[in-house]
Design a protein around this motif. Structure first.
Motif, PDB file in Angstrom:
ATOM      1  N   ASP A 145       0.725  -1.336   0.462  1.00  0.00           N
ATOM      2  CA  ASP A 145       0.766   0.005  -0.061  1.00  0.00           C
ATOM      3  C   ASP A 145       1.043   1.570   0.185  1.00  0.00           C
ATOM      4  O   ASP A 145       0.672   2.498   0.594  1.00  0.00           O
ATOM      5  CB  ASP A 145      -0.966  -0.058   0.975  1.00  0.00           C
ATOM      6  N   PRO A 146       1.318   1.719  -0.697  1.00  0.00           N
ATOM      7  CA  PRO A 146       2.805   2.487  -1.391  1.00  0.00           C
ATOM      8  C   PRO A 146       1.834   4.017  -0.810  1.00  0.00           C
ATOM      9  O   PRO A 146       3.230   4.451  -0.355  1.00  0.00           O
ATOM     10  CB  PRO A 146       3.331   2.419  -2.386  1.00  0.00           C
ATOM     11  N   ASP A 147       0.621   3.988  -1.277  1.00  0.00           N
ATOM     12  CA  ASP A 147      -0.163   5.174  -1.020  1.00  0.00           C
ATOM     13  C   ASP A 147       0.095   5.355   0.209  1.00  0.00           C
ATOM     14  O   ASP A 147      -0.043   7.220   0.929  1.00  0.00           O
ATOM     15  CB  ASP A 147      -1.221   5.932  -1.774  1.00  0.00           C
ATOM     16  N   GLU A 148      -0.043   5.336   0.998  1.00  0.00           N
ATOM     17  CA  GLU A 148      -0.025   4.645   2.805  1.00  0.00           C
ATOM     18  C   GLU A 148       1.090   5.163   3.107  1.00  0.00           C
ATOM     19  O   GLU A 148       1.465   5.325   5.143  1.00  0.00           O
ATOM     20  CB  GLU A 148      -1.505   4.133   3.403  1.00  0.00           C
ATOM     21  N   LEU A 149       2.309   4.688   2.505  1.00  0.00           N
ATOM     22  CA  LEU A 149       3.936   4.374   3.059  1.00  0.00           C
ATOM     23  C   LEU A 149       4.073   5.682   4.498  1.00  0.00           C
ATOM     24  O   LEU A 149       4.546   5.193   5.513  1.00  0.00           O
ATOM     25  CB  LEU A 149       4.681   4.685   2.108  1.00  0.00           C
ATOM     26  N   ASP A 150       4.073   7.242   3.839  1.00  0.00           N
ATOM     27  CA  ASP A 150       4.509   7.937   5.349  1.00  0.00           C
ATOM     28  C   ASP A 150       3.524   7.786   6.246  1.00  0.00           C
ATOM     29  O   ASP A 150       3.813   8.476   7.808  1.00  0.00           O
ATOM     30  CB  ASP A 150       4.985   9.018   4.567  1.00  0.00           C
ATOM     31  N   ALA A 161       9.422   9.132   3.957  1.00  0.00           N
ATOM     32  CA  ALA A 161       9.885   8.058   3.104  1.00  0.00           C
ATOM     33  C   ALA A 161      10.972   8.868   1.700  1.00  0.00           C
ATOM     34  O   ALA A 161      12.186   8.466   1.357  1.00  0.00           O
ATOM     35  CB  ALA A 161       9.164   7.372   1.934  1.00  0.00           C
ATOM     36  N   ALA A 162      11.179  10.059   1.194  1.00  0.00           N
ATOM     37  CA  ALA A 162      11.616  10.910   0.168  1.00  0.00           C
ATOM     38  C   ALA A 162      12.540  11.343   1.029  1.00  0.00           C
ATOM     39  O   ALA A 162      13.812  10.869  -0.009  1.00  0.00           O
ATOM     40  CB  ALA A 162      10.827  11.564  -1.029  1.00  0.00           C
ATOM     41  N   ASP A 163      12.569  12.047   2.573  1.00  0.00           N
ATOM     42  CA  ASP A 163      13.279  12.005   2.946  1.00  0.00           C
ATOM     43  C   ASP A 163      14.499  11.003   2.753  1.00  0.00           C
ATOM     44  O   ASP A 163      15.877  11.296   2.880  1.00  0.00           O
ATOM     45  CB  ASP A 163      12.722  13.010   3.952  1.00  0.00           C
ATOM     46  N   ALA A 164      14.197   9.878   2.804  1.00  0.00           N
ATOM     47  CA  ALA A 164      14.720   8.541   3.666  1.00  0.00           C
ATOM     48  C   ALA A 164      15.360   8.249   2.588  1.00  0.00           C
ATOM     49  O   ALA A 164      17.373   8.304   2.464  1.00  0.00           O
ATOM     50  CB  ALA A 164      13.845   7.862   4.522  1.00  0.00           C
ATOM     51  N   LEU A 165      15.457   8.658   1.344  1.00  0.00           N
ATOM     52  CA  LEU A 165      16.334   8.249   0.233  1.00  0.00           C
ATOM     53  C   LEU A 165      16.764   8.876  -0.238  1.00  0.00           C
ATOM     54  O   LEU A 165      18.521   8.460  -0.565  1.00  0.00           O
ATOM     55  CB  LEU A 165      14.957   7.691  -0.661  1.00  0.00           C
ATOM     56  N   ARG A 166      16.459  10.086  -0.336  1.00  0.00           N
ATOM     57  CA  ARG A 166      17.645  11.461  -0.138  1.00  0.00           C
ATOM     58  C   ARG A 166      18.835  11.317   0.610  1.00  0.00           C
ATOM     59  O   ARG A 166      20.254  11.477  -0.253  1.00  0.00           O
ATOM     60  CB  ARG A 166      17.050  12.834  -0.443  1.00  0.00           C
ATOM     61  N   HIS A 167      18.431  10.791   1.929  1.00  0.00           N
ATOM     62  CA  HIS A 167      19.898  10.480   2.948  1.00  0.00           C
ATOM     63  C   HIS A 167      20.445   9.050   2.525  1.00  0.00           C
ATOM     64  O   HIS A 167      21.713   9.840   2.903  1.00  0.00           O
ATOM     65  CB  HIS A 167      18.651  10.621   4.224  1.00  0.00           C
ATOM     66  N   LEU A 168      20.133   8.691   2.311  1.00  0.00           N
ATOM     67  CA  LEU A 168      20.628   7.122   1.657  1.00  0.00           C
ATOM     68  C   LEU A 168      21.534   7.200   0.994  1.00  0.00           C
ATOM     69  O   LEU A 168      22.478   7.008   0.913  1.00  0.00           O
ATOM     70  CB  LEU A 168      19.841   6.577   1.523  1.00  0.00           C
ATOM     71  N   ARG A 169      20.543   7.848  -0.927  1.00  0.00           N
ATOM     72  CA  ARG A 169      21.652   8.367  -1.770  1.00  0.00           C
ATOM     73  C   ARG A 169      22.862   8.977  -1.494  1.00  0.00           C
ATOM     74  O   ARG A 169      24.553   8.493  -1.892  1.00  0.00           O
ATOM     75  CB  ARG A 169      21.016   8.855  -2.725  1.00  0.00           C
TER      76      ARG A 169
END
Length: 194
Positions: A145-150, A161-169
């Protein structure tokens, strides 16, 4: 004021075991998935899994009260890498959840372990903490259920989620900091940063 853990000797052992695997875990975060199953580091993961299992059988989850914050974080790091031993990883997940309910373990760390176990048992992750290397760098493994991920991430004190991915990169692009990179964020197998 923090209190002394009930079993500081276990804390020292957990920290030692996790630190012994740091170089291996750091390398795994930068390897394609097909190359992650080989090498002596996996032997260390297997031995660490057995060590953690013994603690869980005797004491339950090694939480903050039992082994202090650093010992509990080391136990969690070991549990994340029990990949070939999903029986031990599942037991760790259940015991850690009980500790979270008591307020003696990190819900954020539990979410990482929950996702790791889900992927290792053929399920979708719930919190989006697990990544793989794609053609353009880290990409999140599929989530339920990606629409409810955050919304789910907020419930377990994880950043968007977007912030976490940016930080990982950013973290993977930075020069290595060595074993100290483990200050609260999982690196191996692209476990993510939150």
């Amino acid at each position: 004021m923090p209190t002394e853990p009930r079993h500081s000797h276990l804390a020292r052992e957990l920290i030692h075991h996790a630190a012994g695997a740091d170089a291996h875990w750091y390398r795994l975060a930068r390897l394609p998935a097909q190359d992650q199953l080989i090498g002596t580091g996996r032997h260390t993961d297997h031995a660490n899994a057995g060590f953690l299992k013994g603690i869980i059988v005797e004491y339950g989850w090694p939480d903050v009260q039992l082994v202090g914050r650093d010992g509990a974080t080391a136990a969690w790091r070991i549990a994340l890498h029990c990949d070939p031993r999903t029986d031990i990883q599942g037991a760790a997940l259940r015991e850690m959840h009980r500790a979270v309910q008591r307020g003696t373990a990190s819900v954020r760390q539990w979410a990482h372990l929950h996702d790791r176990y889900a992927l290792n048992t053929g399920s979708l992750q719930d919190y989006g903490t697990q990544y793989r290397l794609g053609p353009h760098g880290p990409e999140r493994h599929p989530v339920r259920d990606p629409d409810e991920l955050d919304t789910r991430r907020r419930q377990v004190e994880l950043p968007l989620a977007a912030d976490a991915l940016r930080h990982l990169r950013q973290r993977l692009a930075a020069p290595p900091r060595g074993a100290g990179e483990w200050e609260g964020a999982p690196a191996p197998g692209l476990a993510g940063v939150g």
